[in-house]
Design a protein around this motif. Structure first.
Motif, short mmCIF file in Angstrom:
data_model
loop_
_atom_site.label_atom_id
_atom_site.label_comp_id
_atom_site.label_asym_id
_atom_site.label_seq_id
_atom_site.Cartn_x
_atom_site.Cartn_y
_atom_site.Cartn_z
N ARG A 113 0.40 -1.12 0.23
CA ARG A 113 0.02 -0.36 -0.31
C ARG A 113 1.36 1.14 0.19
N LYS A 127 3.01 1.32 -3.67
CA LYS A 127 2.83 0.62 -4.50
C LYS A 127 3.48 -0.17 -6.06
N GLN A 150 -1.06 3.81 7.50
CA GLN A 150 -1.45 2.30 7.41
C GLN A 150 -1.49 1.17 7.86
N THR A 176 -7.47 -1.84 6.16
CA THR A 176 -6.53 -2.34 5.84
C THR A 176 -6.17 -3.37 5.81
#
Length: 452
Positions: A150, A153, A291, A326
């Protein structure tokens, strides 16, 4: 009320929606050898309660308990002494029946404990922030990998060969559903951790580098060098700690540059328990906190200005929109986290350092004794409380022979890596403060006997 199962029409409709031809197709990923088509062998179809109790006791008596024999097993689960006060504390009323603290006004004891737990884990792992725990070390490792995806990427996952094979399997299984590309090969029996070769494989498509510390062979990889190389390519370093007691003696992963640190907390406060339940640890840098999977407990004040505790951040799908979540992890390992926190509190910093020093001292003594046996070679140049020896023959059989002599000698690498012939003569030996001089004598005598 009588349980009413689904009708055939219900099942047909559900299978049509998900596109499966039959119920059996839903179990296609389960190996045939694991399917059960009839009653469990050895158990009667029906019996009285006392008969069942007697039968189960007879089965239980076939086990060789960790407390009943010299015990040198490790490989991710370690036998440490857990003070009796830990069990007493976790049964107190303010903790005993508490579940996930959805209602802070009636869960202040649990919330405060989790807040303290997070602080302890963050300090131990050398990170800015830690969550309120996860299921176990292996699933925490996967959550770290998908968190790195995440953030960066990217989808390339580079796994050091020293990561526990069960953790590798968990990551590989979950990556099938996310498209992450796993780069991994089993270890070789050598003292060199292979950092140079690992660093050479990092490129612009690498999302994260996953390194166990100490690793599955007991070696201590150079995390600082790997962290610098990973971050130079825009990748994250994920450090995995399966023996948190080691952090009383060696530098923390966060201190050495790790971006995410995960691990197994079983060593502190939680017994071996036949493999579970255990306790996942998860910590990271402050800038990545949103995250991070799971939940965070925080400190605040109530309407009267009194110190109080709440759930500050919850990123699982039960709390927020699924597409924003998440993780779909259902709960933290609250009871095991409480036991961990109680044990760490009782030890304190000085106690943890003393415990780590004693583990290392005993492990060095055992390594020296084993190295003196003809045919035995200690692989490691450095280690904490676990190391690998080569014994010149299939270690699986040696472990069985010693178990028959009431000595649990260690974990054979052939058991962990059954397809790797080059690891078959490796034996992983773990030594903790529970090992006595008599235990060491029994291990040395037993190995000398079976290797003669």
């Amino acid at each position: 009320m009588r349980y009413l199962p689904l009708t055939d029409a219900d099942r047909t409709a559900m299978l049509a929606v998900i596109g499966a031809p039959s119920v059996d197709a839903l179990f296609a990923d389960v190996p045939e050898s694991a399917h059960l088509y009839g009653p469990i062998e050895g158990l009667p179809l029906h019996a009285g309660e006392q008969s069942v109790e007697r039968h189960m006791r007879r089965l239980s008596a076939q086990n060789l308990s960790a407390a009943d024999a010299p015990f040198f097993l490790g490989a991710g689960a370690y036998r440490h002494h857990v003070p009796a006060s830990v069990d007493h504390l976790i049964q107190r009323g303010e903790f005993l029946t508490a579940y996930t603290p959805y209602q802070p006004e009636i869960a202040q004891g649990t919330l405060q404990m989790l807040f303290e737990f997070q602080t302890q884990v963050a300090r131990l792992l050398g990170c800015d922030v830690a969550n309120a725990s996860m299921y176990d070390g292996s699933t925490a490792a996967w959550e770290a990998v998908v968190m790195a995806r995440r953030i960066t990427k990217r989808s390339g996952v580079l796994i050091h060969d020293g990561l526990h094979p069960h953790y590798v399997s968990t990551i590989q299984t979950m990556a099938r559903f996310t498209g992450d590309v796993i780069d991994y090969a089993p270890p070789v029996l050598a003292s060199d951790c292979g950092e140079d070769a690992l660093v050479a494989r990092i490129d612009g498509g690498t999302s994260c580098v996953v390194v166990q510390y100490p690793d599955i062979l007991g070696r201590l990889p150079d995390l600082a060098a790997i962290a610098a190389a990973a971050q130079a390519h825009g990748a994250l370093l994920i450090a995995v700690v399966t023996e948190p007691v080691a952090l009383g003696a060696i530098a923390s992963p966060g201190e050495l540059g790790a971006d995410i640190v995960v691990g197994e907390g079983q060593s502190l406060g939680v017994g071996l328990q036949f493999g579970g339940p255990y306790l996942g640890l998860f910590a990271t840098r402050d800038k990545y906190v949103r995250q991070m999977p799971g939940r965070l407990c925080g400190e605040t004040v109530d309407a009267a200005g009194r110190r109080s505790f709440v759930l500050t951040l919850s990123t699982r799908e039960q709390h927020i929109r699924r597409e924003k979540a998440t993780s779909n992890i259902c709960t933290n390992s609250g009871l095991c986290a409480l036991a961990f926190s109680a044990h760490v509190t009782l030890l304190g910093e000085k106690g943890l350092r003393a415990l780590a020093a004693e583990n290392h001292r005993l492990a060095c003594d055992v390594a020296d004794r084993l190295a003196a046996i003809p045919g035995v070679e200690v692989v490691n140049d450095s280690f904490f409380n676990e190391f690998t020896v080569r014994i010149g023959r299939d270690a699986r059989q040696v472990v069985r022979d010693l178990a028959a002599q009431q000595v649990l000698a260690g974990v054979s690498l052939g058991r962990l890596y059954p397809q790797e012939a080059g690891l078959a003569d490796g034996l992983l030996v773990a030594v903790t403060e529970t090992v006595t001089p008599e235990d060491i004598d029994a291990l040395v005598a037993g190995l000398e006997g079976v290797l003669a």
